[in-house]
Design a protein around this motif. Structure first.
Motif, PDB file in Angstrom:
ATOM      1  N   GLY A  16     -20.374 -79.807 -10.212  1.00 55.72           N
ATOM      2  CA  GLY A  16     -20.313 -79.696 -11.657  1.00 55.72           C
ATOM      3  C   GLY A  16     -21.231 -78.635 -12.228  1.00 55.72           C
ATOM      4  N   ALA A  17     -21.957 -77.896 -11.397  1.00 56.12           N
ATOM      5  CA  ALA A  17     -22.869 -76.868 -11.895  1.00 56.12           C
ATOM      6  C   ALA A  17     -22.104 -75.756 -12.588  1.00 56.12           C
ATOM      7  CB  ALA A  17     -23.695 -76.302 -10.745  1.00 56.12           C
ATOM      8  N   GLY A  18     -20.893 -75.513 -12.188  1.00 55.04           N
ATOM      9  CA  GLY A  18     -20.053 -74.498 -12.805  1.00 55.04           C
ATOM     10  C   GLY A  18     -18.610 -74.761 -12.453  1.00 55.04           C
ATOM     11  N   ARG A  19     -17.760 -74.425 -13.355  1.00 54.97           N
ATOM     12  CA  ARG A  19     -16.338 -74.656 -13.146  1.00 54.97           C
ATOM     13  C   ARG A  19     -15.751 -73.561 -12.289  1.00 54.97           C
ATOM     14  NH1 ARG A  19     -12.617 -75.593 -18.342  1.00 54.97           N
ATOM     15  NH2 ARG A  19     -12.001 -73.472 -17.935  1.00 54.97           N
ATOM     16  N   ARG A  20     -15.006 -73.939 -11.265  1.00 51.26           N
ATOM     17  CA  ARG A  20     -14.329 -72.955 -10.424  1.00 51.26           C
ATOM     18  C   ARG A  20     -13.095 -72.463 -11.158  1.00 51.26           C
ATOM     19  NH1 ARG A  20     -15.052 -73.953  -4.385  1.00 51.26           N
ATOM     20  NH2 ARG A  20     -16.763 -75.406  -4.305  1.00 51.26           N
ATOM     21  N   SER A  21     -12.954 -71.176 -11.219  1.00 56.27           N
ATOM     22  CA  SER A  21     -11.737 -70.621 -11.818  1.00 56.27           C
ATOM     23  C   SER A  21     -10.771 -70.292 -10.687  1.00 56.27           C
ATOM     24  CB  SER A  21     -12.060 -69.374 -12.632  1.00 56.27           C
ATOM     25  OG  SER A  21     -12.635 -68.387 -11.811  1.00 56.27           O
ATOM     26  N   GLY A  22      -9.504 -70.215 -11.028  1.00 55.91           N
ATOM     27  CA  GLY A  22      -8.523 -69.884 -10.009  1.00 55.91           C
ATOM     28  C   GLY A  22      -7.124 -70.268 -10.423  1.00 55.91           C
ATOM     29  N   TYR A  23      -6.221 -70.144  -9.474  1.00 52.20           N
ATOM     30  CA  TYR A  23      -4.799 -70.406  -9.703  1.00 52.20           C
ATOM     31  C   TYR A  23      -4.293 -71.437  -8.722  1.00 52.20           C
ATOM     32  CZ  TYR A  23      -4.817 -66.149 -12.493  1.00 52.20           C
ATOM     33  OH  TYR A  23      -5.088 -65.219 -13.447  1.00 52.20           O
ATOM     34  N   ILE A  24      -3.371 -72.265  -9.178  1.00 52.76           N
ATOM     35  CA  ILE A  24      -2.642 -73.192  -8.332  1.00 52.76           C
ATOM     36  C   ILE A  24      -1.166 -73.043  -8.682  1.00 52.76           C
ATOM     37  CG2 ILE A  24      -2.131 -75.616  -7.831  1.00 52.76           C
ATOM     38  CD1 ILE A  24      -5.055 -76.244  -8.195  1.00 52.76           C
ATOM     39  N   THR A  25      -0.340 -72.873  -7.656  1.00 52.00           N
ATOM     40  CA  THR A  25       1.097 -72.760  -7.860  1.00 52.00           C
ATOM     41  C   THR A  25       1.771 -74.012  -7.319  1.00 52.00           C
ATOM     42  OG1 THR A  25       0.993 -70.358  -7.645  1.00 52.00           O
ATOM     43  CG2 THR A  25       3.156 -71.381  -7.367  1.00 52.00           C
ATOM     44  N   ILE A  26       2.627 -74.601  -8.155  1.00 52.30           N
ATOM     45  CA  ILE A  26       3.403 -75.783  -7.799  1.00 52.30           C
ATOM     46  C   ILE A  26       4.848 -75.335  -7.610  1.00 52.30           C
ATOM     47  CG2 ILE A  26       4.240 -78.031  -8.627  1.00 52.30           C
ATOM     48  CD1 ILE A  26       1.248 -77.980  -8.041  1.00 52.30           C
ATOM     49  N   GLY A  27       5.482 -75.716  -6.523  1.00 52.81           N
ATOM     50  CA  GLY A  27       6.865 -75.322  -6.278  1.00 52.81           C
ATOM     51  C   GLY A  27       7.703 -76.486  -5.803  1.00 52.81           C
ATOM     52  N   TYR A  28       8.999 -76.419  -6.076  1.00 51.33           N
ATOM     53  CA  TYR A  28       9.905 -77.445  -5.553  1.00 51.33           C
ATOM     54  C   TYR A  28      11.323 -76.903  -5.447  1.00 51.33           C
ATOM     55  CZ  TYR A  28      11.909 -78.303 -10.175  1.00 51.33           C
ATOM     56  OH  TYR A  28      12.555 -78.154 -11.370  1.00 51.33           O
ATOM     57  N   ARG A  29      12.081 -77.485  -4.553  1.00 55.29           N
ATOM     58  CA  ARG A  29      13.500 -77.179  -4.395  1.00 55.29           C
ATOM     59  C   ARG A  29      14.295 -78.325  -4.986  1.00 55.29           C
ATOM     60  NH1 ARG A  29      13.899 -72.822  -1.525  1.00 55.29           N
ATOM     61  NH2 ARG A  29      12.384 -72.358   0.089  1.00 55.29           N
ATOM     62  N   GLY A  30      15.392 -77.981  -5.628  1.00 56.60           N
ATOM     63  CA  GLY A  30      16.255 -79.000  -6.199  1.00 56.60           C
ATOM     64  C   GLY A  30      17.704 -78.648  -5.955  1.00 56.60           C
ATOM     65  N   SER A  31      18.573 -79.628  -6.109  1.00 56.69           N
ATOM     66  CA  SER A  31      20.003 -79.353  -5.985  1.00 56.69           C
ATOM     67  C   SER A  31      20.774 -80.322  -6.859  1.00 56.69           C
ATOM     68  CB  SER A  31      20.461 -79.458  -4.533  1.00 56.69           C
ATOM     69  OG  SER A  31      20.352 -80.777  -4.081  1.00 56.69           O
ATOM     70  N   TYR A  32      21.957 -79.925  -7.227  1.00 50.17           N
ATOM     71  CA  TYR A  32      22.841 -80.789  -7.992  1.00 50.17           C
ATOM     72  C   TYR A  32      24.274 -80.330  -7.785  1.00 50.17           C
ATOM     73  CZ  TYR A  32      22.164 -76.983 -11.379  1.00 50.17           C
ATOM     74  OH  TYR A  32      22.073 -75.768 -11.981  1.00 50.17           O
TER      75      TYR A  32
END
Length: 160
Positions: free
Chosen positions: A36-52
């Protein structure tokens, strides 16, 4: 509650509450693996496959399949901070905290739950992208008029 905390929507002046609506702990943006001394900055990518499948009547009889797996791409430390025990690391075990990986996935299948956890950890959506393809289904035993659509969607979240 301080004005800065209420503007961010944090309860108890930014303190930790018991559980969020998604079932995970409520986190303030300043909490991270570095104590908690400092907030980590960065990116997170969420991915998913779908079908219909869409038949002759289009939207009247569309059949959607559930999301099979939600993938996670980002720094190991950030992914563990946000998703904790719900992060499945079996495809990339022992990854150093500051290294990136695209091989993690979540143990749950609800996008809303992933979005809630990211939001609670101070991330915001920065971009999203989706692709789709269409294939006729008769070779898979479906009626000649049915088409199977598949898609891949990614959501990019960032924290400054």
């Amino acid at each position: 509650m301080a004005l800065a905390d209420s503007a961010r929507g944090l309860p108890n002046g930014g303190g930790v509450s018991s559980r969020s609506p998604s079932g995970g702990p409520l986190l303030t943006p300043s909490q991270s693996l570095d104590g908690g001394a400092g907030r980590r900055s960065g990116y997170i990518t969420i991915g998913y496959r779908g079908s219909y499948t869409i038949g002759r009547e289009a939207q009247a009889d569309a059949k959607f399949r559930r999301v099979a797996r939600i993938t996670v791409c980002g720094k190991t430390a950030l992914a563990k901070e946000v998703f904790g025990e719900t992060l499945n690391e079996s495809r990339d075990p022992d990854r150093p905290p500051e290294r990136y990986t695209a091989r993690y996935y979540l143990k749950f299948n609800f996008l809303e739950q992933a979005f809630d956890r990211l939001s609670e950890a101070g991330f915001r959506m920065a971009a999203c992208s989706s692709t789709g393809t269409c294939a006729f289904a008769p070779e898979q035993g479906g009626p000649a008029d049915d088409k199977i659509w598949t898609s891949y969607t990614e959501y990019v979240f960032c924290r400054d």
